[in-house]
Motif scaffolding. Structure first.
Motif, short mmCIF file in Angstrom:
data_model
loop_
_atom_site.label_atom_id
_atom_site.label_comp_id
_atom_site.label_asym_id
_atom_site.label_seq_id
_atom_site.Cartn_x
_atom_site.Cartn_y
_atom_site.Cartn_z
N ARG A 1 -7.09 114.53 153.39
CA ARG A 1 -6.41 113.99 154.64
C ARG A 1 -5.37 113.91 155.73
O ARG A 1 -5.61 114.78 156.85
N PHE A 2 -4.23 113.70 154.70
CA PHE A 2 -2.99 113.90 155.66
C PHE A 2 -3.09 115.03 155.75
O PHE A 2 -2.13 115.54 157.31
N GLU A 3 -3.23 116.14 155.24
CA GLU A 3 -2.49 118.00 155.61
C GLU A 3 -3.50 118.34 156.42
O GLU A 3 -3.66 119.06 157.50
N LYS A 4 -4.83 117.64 156.47
CA LYS A 4 -6.43 117.89 157.67
C LYS A 4 -5.91 117.17 159.51
O LYS A 4 -6.08 117.97 159.92
N ASN A 5 -4.93 116.56 158.95
CA ASN A 5 -4.63 115.96 160.54
C ASN A 5 -2.86 115.60 160.35
O ASN A 5 -2.74 114.30 161.29
N MET A 6 -2.54 116.81 160.93
CA MET A 6 -0.82 116.74 161.23
C MET A 6 -0.38 115.61 162.46
O MET A 6 0.80 115.62 162.24
N ASP A 7 -1.52 116.30 163.66
CA ASP A 7 -0.80 116.47 164.55
C ASP A 7 -0.75 114.67 164.04
O ASP A 7 -0.14 113.86 165.22
N ARG A 8 -1.36 114.00 163.78
CA ARG A 8 -1.41 112.19 163.28
C ARG A 8 0.51 111.66 163.01
O ARG A 8 0.86 110.55 162.98
N HIS A 9 1.48 112.65 161.92
CA HIS A 9 2.38 112.42 161.14
C HIS A 9 3.43 113.23 161.35
O HIS A 9 3.82 114.03 160.22
N HIS A 10 3.30 113.97 162.55
CA HIS A 10 4.69 115.10 162.39
C HIS A 10 5.66 115.03 162.48
O HIS A 10 6.14 113.80 161.61
N GLU A 11 5.87 115.84 161.50
CA GLU A 11 7.34 115.71 160.57
C GLU A 11 7.30 114.86 159.45
O GLU A 11 8.74 114.38 158.72
N LEU A 12 5.97 114.49 158.85
CA LEU A 12 6.53 113.62 157.86
C LEU A 12 5.74 114.72 156.47
O LEU A 12 5.55 115.34 156.96
N ASP A 13 6.68 113.68 155.63
CA ASP A 13 6.79 115.17 154.14
C ASP A 13 5.18 114.10 152.97
O ASP A 13 6.01 112.97 153.05
N TRP A 14 4.58 114.27 152.82
CA TRP A 14 3.44 114.15 151.91
C TRP A 14 4.16 113.78 150.40
O TRP A 14 4.04 112.44 150.06
N LYS A 15 5.09 114.94 150.13
CA LYS A 15 6.33 114.51 148.33
C LYS A 15 6.38 112.83 148.53
O LYS A 15 6.34 111.97 147.84
N GLN A 16 7.36 113.03 150.02
CA GLN A 16 7.86 111.40 149.56
C GLN A 16 6.91 110.25 150.12
O GLN A 16 7.03 109.09 149.51
N ILE A 17 5.86 110.50 150.69
CA ILE A 17 4.43 109.33 150.82
C ILE A 17 3.64 108.60 149.43
O ILE A 17 4.00 107.77 149.26
N GLN A 18 3.92 110.12 148.75
CA GLN A 18 3.12 109.66 147.21
C GLN A 18 4.47 108.98 146.55
O GLN A 18 3.64 108.51 145.90
N THR A 19 4.99 109.36 146.46
CA THR A 19 5.89 109.03 145.56
C THR A 19 6.44 107.65 146.09
O THR A 19 5.98 106.43 144.94
N LYS A 20 6.23 106.89 147.37
CA LYS A 20 6.32 105.43 147.62
C LYS A 20 4.77 105.12 147.34
O LYS A 20 5.00 103.98 146.40
N LEU A 21 3.88 105.69 147.13
CA LEU A 21 2.74 105.63 146.48
C LEU A 21 2.76 104.49 144.95
O LEU A 21 2.35 104.22 144.36
N GLU A 22 3.47 105.51 144.60
CA GLU A 22 2.95 106.20 143.25
C GLU A 22 4.03 104.37 142.84
O GLU A 22 3.82 104.45 141.30
#
Length: 189
Positions: free
Chosen positions: A24-45
């Motif tokens: 969902r993050f990758e399909k909707n990049m216009d919602r979160h410009h310049e954010l990196d999924w890897k950093q988000i995933q690390t925080k979630l994990e």
């Protein structure tokens, strides 16, 4: 009082959820410009409680996605981004006092209680308006929003929807409920 709804996610459920969120993050990049999924995933994990809340948001068909990042607090902001009000959170009145005041035809739950069970905050009017800048949400449904205390003390509650190219804020009795009205939530991770 809100029902306790403890869920322990299996490793498989965690991986499946993270995969859905990443897609969902990758399909909707216009919602979160310049954010990196890897950093988000690390925080979630590293935060199973927040991951569990996202799981509950997903289970109730909220389609949570990242819509921002608070640099001061180092928190990613997830919001329900389903096109219409989440299906698993509709036909509910505003809060417990409203539910208990109904004499008959009581709904099964309330927006405030469900938000607490999920571990999220119900959106404010301002947050709802910000969400609408990212797409069109609630073109056929409506969403309870955080009601100011002075309105709630008088028995009312407020909700929003998107019609005719703009956000509308309305009022209703807090004890009312409709099959097309639910609520959206926000989670900070």
């Amino acid at each position: 009082m809100a029902k306790e709804n403890k869920i322990e996610l299996s490793q498989e459920e965690q991986e499946e959820l993270l995969s859905k969120l990443k897609t969902r993050f990758e399909k909707n990049m216009d919602r979160h410009h310049e954010l990196d999924w890897k950093q988000i995933q690390t925080k979630l994990e590293s935060n199973l409680e927040k991951l569990t809340s996202l799981y509950k948001m997903e289970k109730t068909e909220g389609e949570p996605d990242v819509v921002g990042y608070d640099k001061e607090k180092d928190e990613y902001i997830f919001v329900d981004c389903s096109k219409e009000s989440p299906k698993g959170r509709r036909s509910i009145c505003y809060d417990r006092a409203a539910l208990e005041s109904r004499k008959k035809h009581k709904p099964e739950n309330t927006a405030i209680d469900m938000a607490a069970e999920i571990g999220i905050e119900i959106l404010t009017e301002e947050q709802y308006r910000e969400l609408q800048k990212l797409g069109t949400f609630d073109a056929k449904t409506s969403t309870w929003v955080k009601t100011p205390d002075d309105i709630r003390k008088l028995g009312g509650a407020v909700f929003c929807d998107f019609r005719f190219g703009r956000v509308f804020l309305y009022h209703n009795g807090a004890d009312s409920y409709y099959s097309s009205r639910g609520f959206r939530g926000m989670l900070r991770v």
